[in-house]
Write a protein that holds these residues in place. Structure first.
Motif, PDB file in Angstrom:
ATOM      1  N   ASP A 157       0.857  -1.180   0.000  1.00 50.57           N
ATOM      2  CA  ASP A 157       0.000   0.000   0.000  1.00 50.57           C
ATOM      3  C   ASP A 157       0.902   1.241   0.000  1.00 50.57           C
ATOM      4  O   ASP A 157       2.144   1.124  -0.082  1.00 50.57           O
ATOM      5  CB  ASP A 157      -0.986  -0.027   1.190  1.00 50.57           C
ATOM      6  N   ALA A 158       0.302   2.418   0.110  1.00 47.28           N
ATOM      7  CA  ALA A 158       1.079   3.656  -0.030  1.00 47.28           C
ATOM      8  C   ALA A 158       2.185   3.752   1.030  1.00 47.28           C
ATOM      9  O   ALA A 158       3.335   4.080   0.711  1.00 47.28           O
ATOM     10  CB  ALA A 158       0.139   4.853   0.070  1.00 47.28           C
ATOM     11  N   GLN A 159       1.839   3.459   2.281  1.00 45.50           N
ATOM     12  CA  GLN A 159       2.852   3.553   3.345  1.00 45.50           C
ATOM     13  C   GLN A 159       3.986   2.563   3.086  1.00 45.50           C
ATOM     14  O   GLN A 159       5.162   2.863   3.325  1.00 45.50           O
ATOM     15  CB  GLN A 159       2.217   3.257   4.722  1.00 45.50           C
ATOM     16  N   GLN A 160       3.613   1.405   2.603  1.00 45.15           N
ATOM     17  CA  GLN A 160       4.635   0.376   2.363  1.00 45.15           C
ATOM     18  C   GLN A 160       5.521   0.763   1.175  1.00 45.15           C
ATOM     19  O   GLN A 160       6.729   0.493   1.188  1.00 45.15           O
ATOM     20  CB  GLN A 160       3.937  -0.977   2.146  1.00 45.15           C
ATOM     21  N   TYR A 161       4.938   1.410   0.178  1.00 37.11           N
ATOM     22  CA  TYR A 161       5.759   1.894  -0.937  1.00 37.11           C
ATOM     23  C   TYR A 161       6.761   2.926  -0.418  1.00 37.11           C
ATOM     24  O   TYR A 161       7.953   2.894  -0.780  1.00 37.11           O
ATOM     25  CB  TYR A 161       4.864   2.500  -2.030  1.00 37.11           C
ATOM     26  N   LEU A 162       6.285   3.832   0.455  1.00 31.72           N
ATOM     27  CA  LEU A 162       7.202   4.842   1.015  1.00 31.72           C
ATOM     28  C   LEU A 162       8.318   4.169   1.806  1.00 31.72           C
ATOM     29  O   LEU A 162       9.479   4.566   1.742  1.00 31.72           O
ATOM     30  CB  LEU A 162       6.432   5.810   1.921  1.00 31.72           C
ATOM     31  N   HIS A 163       7.951   3.121   2.536  1.00 34.37           N
ATOM     32  CA  HIS A 163       8.968   2.399   3.301  1.00 34.37           C
ATOM     33  C   HIS A 163       9.981   1.751   2.350  1.00 34.37           C
ATOM     34  O   HIS A 163      11.195   1.754   2.603  1.00 34.37           O
ATOM     35  CB  HIS A 163       8.308   1.341   4.206  1.00 34.37           C
ATOM     36  N   ALA A 164       9.478   1.233   1.234  1.00 38.28           N
ATOM     37  CA  ALA A 164      10.392   0.618   0.255  1.00 38.28           C
ATOM     38  C   ALA A 164      11.374   1.663  -0.286  1.00 38.28           C
ATOM     39  O   ALA A 164      12.564   1.384  -0.457  1.00 38.28           O
ATOM     40  CB  ALA A 164       9.599  -0.019  -0.888  1.00 38.28           C
ATOM     41  N   ARG A 165      10.894   2.877  -0.532  1.00 37.23           N
ATOM     42  CA  ARG A 165      11.799   3.935  -1.021  1.00 37.23           C
ATOM     43  C   ARG A 165      12.925   4.168  -0.010  1.00 37.23           C
ATOM     44  O   ARG A 165      14.084   4.334  -0.388  1.00 37.23           O
ATOM     45  CB  ARG A 165      11.020   5.245  -1.227  1.00 37.23           C
ATOM     46  N   GLU A 166      12.560   4.193   1.274  1.00 36.86           N
ATOM     47  CA  GLU A 166      13.558   4.353   2.335  1.00 36.86           C
ATOM     48  C   GLU A 166      14.527   3.177   2.353  1.00 36.86           C
ATOM     49  O   GLU A 166      15.742   3.334   2.473  1.00 36.86           O
ATOM     50  CB  GLU A 166      12.855   4.380   3.711  1.00 36.86           C
ATOM     51  N   MET A 211       5.537  13.733  -3.436  1.00 36.99           N
ATOM     52  CA  MET A 211       5.736  13.903  -1.988  1.00 36.99           C
ATOM     53  C   MET A 211       4.416  13.769  -1.226  1.00 36.99           C
ATOM     54  O   MET A 211       4.387  13.830  -0.006  1.00 36.99           O
ATOM     55  CB  MET A 211       6.356  15.282  -1.697  1.00 36.99           C
ATOM     56  N   ASP A 212       3.321  13.583  -1.947  1.00 36.34           N
ATOM     57  CA  ASP A 212       2.019  13.504  -1.277  1.00 36.34           C
ATOM     58  C   ASP A 212       1.524  12.077  -1.097  1.00 36.34           C
ATOM     59  O   ASP A 212       0.455  11.862  -0.527  1.00 36.34           O
ATOM     60  CB  ASP A 212       0.966  14.286  -2.078  1.00 36.34           C
ATOM     61  N   ILE A 213       2.297  11.117  -1.601  1.00 34.20           N
ATOM     62  CA  ILE A 213       1.857   9.728  -1.442  1.00 34.20           C
ATOM     63  C   ILE A 213       1.735   9.423   0.055  1.00 34.20           C
ATOM     64  O   ILE A 213       2.610   9.781   0.844  1.00 34.20           O
ATOM     65  CB  ILE A 213       2.858   8.746  -2.111  1.00 34.20           C
ATOM     66  N   GLY A 214       0.644   8.758   0.412  1.00 34.32           N
ATOM     67  CA  GLY A 214       0.471   8.344   1.820  1.00 34.32           C
ATOM     68  C   GLY A 214      -0.172   9.402   2.682  1.00 34.32           C
ATOM     69  O   GLY A 214      -0.552   9.126   3.813  1.00 34.32           O
ATOM     70  N   LYS A 215      -0.312  10.650   2.138  1.00 32.07           N
ATOM     71  CA  LYS A 215      -0.982  11.685   2.944  1.00 32.07           C
ATOM     72  C   LYS A 215      -2.475  11.595   2.641  1.00 32.07           C
ATOM     73  O   LYS A 215      -2.881  11.645   1.482  1.00 32.07           O
ATOM     74  CB  LYS A 215      -0.468  13.075   2.566  1.00 32.07           C
TER      75      LYS A 215
END
Ligand SMILES: O=C(O)[C@H](O)COP(=O)(O)O
Length: 410
Positions: free
Chosen positions: A77-86, A405-409
């Motif tokens: 999901d969006a949060q997990q995609y952001l975590h993958a970027r990190e 930068m708005d993914i997950g917000k």
């Protein structure tokens, strides 16, 4: 130490001597000046949370000869995609993540679907296919490596060994397949490959004849390995199976499109261990039985295109022949295991073979009822001819996700 036996038409690259990993990386860096390399990592989000993936990323930090890493991220999901970027951000290579379940790539998928070009279920095959498409779109490399993301025995030199046959400008190989011994908990693993694929190919040779294609398949020391390297121009014309027949179908496609002299297999690890799927004899449509069924169907379809006529009697004979071949192999595996100080559970092995022999009948019946069914996703060459701007669309979706930068917000 390995021997140097060449067992058939494809070239086997053994590890006769243990090479210094730094020397190997040095050579790969030199090759990269002429043949740049992309590594594809098809993964599930859940795999990012495993120690195996952490070890893989640490290993890749040393693989500076790789220009680009393309991560195919499924079930995020969006949060997990952001975590993958990190998670991947410290890698020194040009890293791009395909968020396959994100709205941008889903909309690319919908457009492909409208053109009847990607009606396939999500899974590793589809993930790899999109990663190949992105790699082609990026235009950055002439060599592509692919490896699984659940390798528990990963060593930093694995990608170098895997891509060497394609990266070395002195070679003209189009495709190389990794091989190794799968060993875990003091016993031999690789159950589908050992107990199903090898005896099935040998049984097919007896029942339908020793065709060049079956001889070719029998040469591969680990036909089901998810580790392979391919030239980018070859990937452009490649059809990819969306089901568990992915690896075997890839070998079939190579056989159809290229001379065997341009195909190789390469020893990439002393031993290999990974995440194991349950073998539950009651679950005929899941786990290892499902995998075996997709592989069997892929072999039957391929042989049919070469003129083999299948009937219910063929499958009954094949089941009996397979069963005998598998029992003989169990005897050989047992001797090899004991010689190496490993144990082997004969009851489990024979139980597995009994269940898998039933798969031959059910997969055969399925094939007879659906002879024209095809799990193949079209080649990118075909897709591009139907949708001229597909590579721009794919690249834009990946870049826009990366810069959003708005993914997950909420
Ligand atoms: O390669 C195989 O045979 C299957 O992936 C199953 O592997 P395993 O027995 O090592 O789990």
């Amino acid at each position: 130490m390995a021997d140097f036996h060449q067992g058939g038409p494809i070239t086997t690259l053994h590890r006769i001597l243990d090479r210094n990993p730094e020397e190997l990386a040095y050579e790969m860096n030199a090759f990269a000046r002429q043949r740049r390399q992309t590594l594809i990592l098809p993964c599930l989000y859940s795999e990012l949370e495993t120690p195996a993936m952490t070890t893989i990323v640490e290993g890749l930090k040393q693989a500076t000869y790789i220009d680009q890493i393309v991560v195919g991220l499924d079930r995020a999901d969006a949060q997990q995609y952001l975590h993958a970027r990190e998670f991947f951000k410290d890698l020194p290579q040009h890293v791009r993540i395909l968020w396959n379940d994100g709205p941008r790539l889903r909309s690319v998928h919908d457009r492909l679907n409208e053109n009847n070009l990607a009606r396939y279920e999500p899974g590793k095959g589809r993930n790899v296919w999109y990663c190949l498409g992105y790699t082609l779109a990026s235009g950055r490399s002439s060599v592509i490596g692919i490896h699984d993301c659940d390798i528990a025995t990963y060593t930093p030199d694995l990608p170098a060994k895997l891509m060497y046959p394609i990266a070395n400008p002195a070679f003209n190989f189009a495709f190389a397949k990794g091989y190794y011994a799968r060993v875990a908990n003091g016993t031999l693993k690789g159950r589908v490959c050992r107990l199903f694929v090898t005896p099935l190919i040998r049984a097919l040779k007896q029942v339908v004849g020793k065709t060049d294609f079956l001889n070719y398949l029998d040469c591969f020391r680990y036909a089901l390995s998810g580790e392979m390297a391919i030239r980018t121009d070859v990937a452009y014309g490649l059809r990819v199976a969306s089901d568990w027949g992915l690896e075997v179908s890839m070998l079939s496609e190579m056989y159809r499109n290229h001379t065997v002299h341009r195909l190789a297999q390469v020893d990439i690890a002393d031993i290999y261990d990974h995440k194991h799927r349950e073998f539950d004899p009651a679950q005929k449509d899941d786990g290892l039985s499902r995998m075996a069924s997709d592989i069997a169907k892929s072999l039957f379809r391929k042989l049919a295109t070469q003129g083999t006529v299948f009937t219910p009697e063929t499958f009954r004979t094949l089941k009996a022949t397979y069963y005998r071949a598998a029992l003989d192999l169990i005897e050989q595996y047992r001797a090899d295991a004991l010689f190496n100080g490993l144990k082997i559970n004969r009851d489990e092995e024979e139980n597995c073979v009994e269940v898998l022999s039933e798969v031959i009948i059910s997969a055969g019946q399925h094939y007879l009822e659906n002879p024209l069914e095809s799990p193949f996703i079209p080649s990118w060459q075909r897709v591009e001819s139907a949708m001229g701007d597909i590579f721009e669309q794919l690249s834009a979706a990946v870049e826009d996700d990366l810069n959003d930068m708005d993914i997950g917000k909420a």
